[in-house]
Each structure stands twice: as structure tokens, then as C-alpha cells.
Design a protein around this motif. Structure first.
Motif, short mmCIF file in Angstrom:
data_model
loop_
_atom_site.label_atom_id
_atom_site.label_comp_id
_atom_site.label_asym_id
_atom_site.label_seq_id
_atom_site.Cartn_x
_atom_site.Cartn_y
_atom_site.Cartn_z
N GLY A 194 0.78 -1.17 0.06
CA GLY A 194 -0.20 0.02 0.13
C GLY A 194 0.72 1.10 0.11
N THR A 195 1.89 1.15 0.58
CA THR A 195 3.08 2.44 0.75
C THR A 195 3.48 2.54 -0.47
OG1 THR A 195 3.29 1.87 3.14
CG2 THR A 195 4.88 3.35 1.98
N TRP A 196 4.09 1.47 -0.97
CA TRP A 196 4.67 1.56 -2.45
C TRP A 196 3.70 2.09 -3.63
CZ3 TRP A 196 8.89 2.43 -4.86
CH2 TRP A 196 9.05 2.14 -6.08
N LEU A 197 2.35 1.72 -3.55
CA LEU A 197 1.39 2.14 -4.29
C LEU A 197 1.14 3.43 -4.34
CD1 LEU A 197 -0.71 1.22 -6.40
CD2 LEU A 197 -2.36 0.80 -4.49
N ILE A 198 0.84 3.99 -3.18
CA ILE A 198 0.49 5.42 -3.02
C ILE A 198 1.91 6.42 -3.38
CG2 ILE A 198 0.40 7.31 -1.20
CD1 ILE A 198 -1.31 5.10 0.55
N ILE A 199 3.09 5.90 -3.18
CA ILE A 199 4.11 6.47 -3.63
C ILE A 199 4.33 6.77 -5.23
CG2 ILE A 199 6.73 6.51 -3.88
CD1 ILE A 199 6.75 5.38 -0.95
N CYS A 200 3.92 5.52 -5.74
CA CYS A 200 3.96 5.60 -7.36
C CYS A 200 2.64 6.28 -7.81
CB CYS A 200 3.83 4.13 -7.77
SG CYS A 200 5.11 2.98 -7.44
N LEU A 201 1.63 6.31 -7.14
CA LEU A 201 0.52 7.28 -7.71
C LEU A 201 0.92 8.69 -7.41
CD1 LEU A 201 -2.48 5.01 -6.60
CD2 LEU A 201 -1.61 5.15 -9.05
N ILE A 202 1.43 9.22 -6.42
CA ILE A 202 1.63 10.25 -6.09
C ILE A 202 2.71 10.74 -7.25
CG2 ILE A 202 2.93 11.93 -4.50
CD1 ILE A 202 1.61 10.47 -2.18
N VAL A 203 3.85 10.25 -7.53
CA VAL A 203 4.58 10.45 -8.27
C VAL A 203 4.18 10.79 -9.86
CG1 VAL A 203 7.05 10.00 -9.49
CG2 VAL A 203 6.80 9.57 -6.89
N LEU A 204 3.29 9.59 -9.96
CA LEU A 204 2.56 9.59 -11.49
C LEU A 204 1.95 11.06 -11.52
CD1 LEU A 204 1.75 8.63 -14.11
CD2 LEU A 204 -0.05 7.21 -12.73
N LYS A 205 1.02 11.28 -10.44
CA LYS A 205 0.19 12.54 -10.52
C LYS A 205 0.71 13.63 -10.61
CE LYS A 205 -3.62 14.65 -8.08
NZ LYS A 205 -4.44 14.54 -9.23
N ILE A 206 2.10 13.97 -9.98
CA ILE A 206 3.00 15.07 -10.04
C ILE A 206 3.65 14.99 -11.40
CG2 ILE A 206 5.17 16.06 -9.28
CD1 ILE A 206 4.46 14.65 -6.25
N ILE A 207 3.90 14.08 -11.97
CA ILE A 207 4.50 13.94 -13.40
C ILE A 207 3.31 14.63 -14.31
CG2 ILE A 207 5.27 12.64 -15.05
CD1 ILE A 207 6.99 11.10 -13.16
N LEU A 208 2.19 13.91 -14.13
CA LEU A 208 1.19 14.19 -15.36
C LEU A 208 0.84 15.71 -15.08
CD1 LEU A 208 -1.08 10.89 -15.01
CD2 LEU A 208 0.44 11.56 -16.94
N GLU A 209 0.66 16.21 -13.95
CA GLU A 209 0.09 17.64 -13.76
C GLU A 209 1.28 18.59 -14.14
OE1 GLU A 209 -0.76 18.10 -9.46
OE2 GLU A 209 -2.80 17.07 -9.82
N ASN A 210 2.63 18.37 -14.04
CA ASN A 210 3.52 19.16 -14.50
C ASN A 210 3.57 19.09 -16.06
OD1 ASN A 210 4.42 19.91 -12.15
ND2 ASN A 210 6.00 18.42 -11.96
N ARG A 211 3.44 17.97 -16.66
CA ARG A 211 3.44 17.80 -18.08
C ARG A 211 2.10 18.71 -18.48
NH1 ARG A 211 6.56 15.12 -21.00
NH2 ARG A 211 5.14 14.64 -22.70
#
Length: 137
Positions: free
Chosen positions: A115-132
Motif C-alpha cells: 500500500g505504501t509503495w502504491l501510494i508513492i507510485c501514484l503520487i509521483v505519477l500524479k505530479i508528473i502528469l500535472e507538471n506535463r
């Protein structure tokens, strides 16, 4: 996702699942906990802590659930999807205890780390998509 050219989503799906498998191997090496020996229904080799099936299923089905919920429009379908995959992951964890190849703490640790790893991956993905998306405007 590949057909719709969702490159970042595809990359993070692969990173999340493969990363959870590799992280699980690392944790098993660090803790080196032996498996339960009280009447197991099947025989497994390797270390017990944390449960790899619990950890990887949490990440795999968590990512699938996340993407499906994003794509679905109807709230009822989203709820059913979340309930279905949550029950599936829970049953995978319970099956590992039932089969006698993991202690309950192995399964809970697998869920927690997954669950922790999943949350980290989803947060980083969200940050990348928002920045792009911000750069495209």
C-alpha cells in the motif's frame, strides 16, 4: 493504456508492479523469517516475511483499480470495481494464511508495504502528469 498513448501511466504500472516484486525480495533477504511449519497445505520455499503474494497483489490490483476508476464515468461502477478488487486482494492474503505458508503478520506487512509503495507510485505519477499538463498550456 498503450493504445491510448498513456505512456506515463503504462510506465508507472510496470514500475509499480516490478518494483514491488524487487522490494519484496529485498525485504525477505533482510528479515529472513522462516515459514510456518504447522501443517501447511502446500510447501513453499524461501522466506516468509513479508508475503510477496499479498504485497504484489495489493500493488497490481491497486493500480488496475485506480486506472479503471479514472476511466469509468458511473459512480456505481466505480464502487463495484473498488469492492471487487479489494475483496480479491483480501482473499489472496487470507489464502496465504489458510495454506499455511504465511503468518498473519506476513500478510499484513505485505499489505502495508504494498500500500505504501502504491501510494508513492501514484503520487509521483500524479505530479508528473500535472507538471506535463502545466507545461503544455
Amino acid at each position: 493504456m498503450l493504445f491510448n498513448k498513456k505512456w506515463w501511466e503504462t510506465l508507472f504500472f510496470v514500475v509499480a508492479v516490478l518494483g514491488s516484486s524487487l522490494f519484496n525480495l529485498l525485504l525477505k533477504f533482510i528479515f529472513q523469517r522462516t515459514r510456518p511449519s504447522i501443517h501447511p497445505l502446500i510447501t513453499e520455499t524461501g522466506y516468509s516475511f513479508p508475503s510477496g503474494h499479498s504485497m504484489v497483489s495489493f500493488v497490481l490490483y491497486g493500480m488496475i483499480t485506480y486506472f479503471l476508476v479514472l476511466f469509468y464515468v458511473k459512480r456505481f461502477v466505480k464502487i463495484i470495481t473498488i469492492l471487487f478488487f479489494s475483496l480479491l486482494v483480501l482473499l489472496i492474503g487470507v489464502s496465504r494464511i489458510y495454506l499455511g505458508v504465511h503468518y498473519p503478520s506476513d500478510v499484513l506487512a505485505g499489505f502495508a508495504v504494498g500500500g505504501t509503495w502504491l501510494i508513492i507510485c501514484l503520487i509521483v505519477l500524479k505530479i508528473i502528469l500535472e507538471n506535463r499538463q502545466g507545461n503544455m498550456e
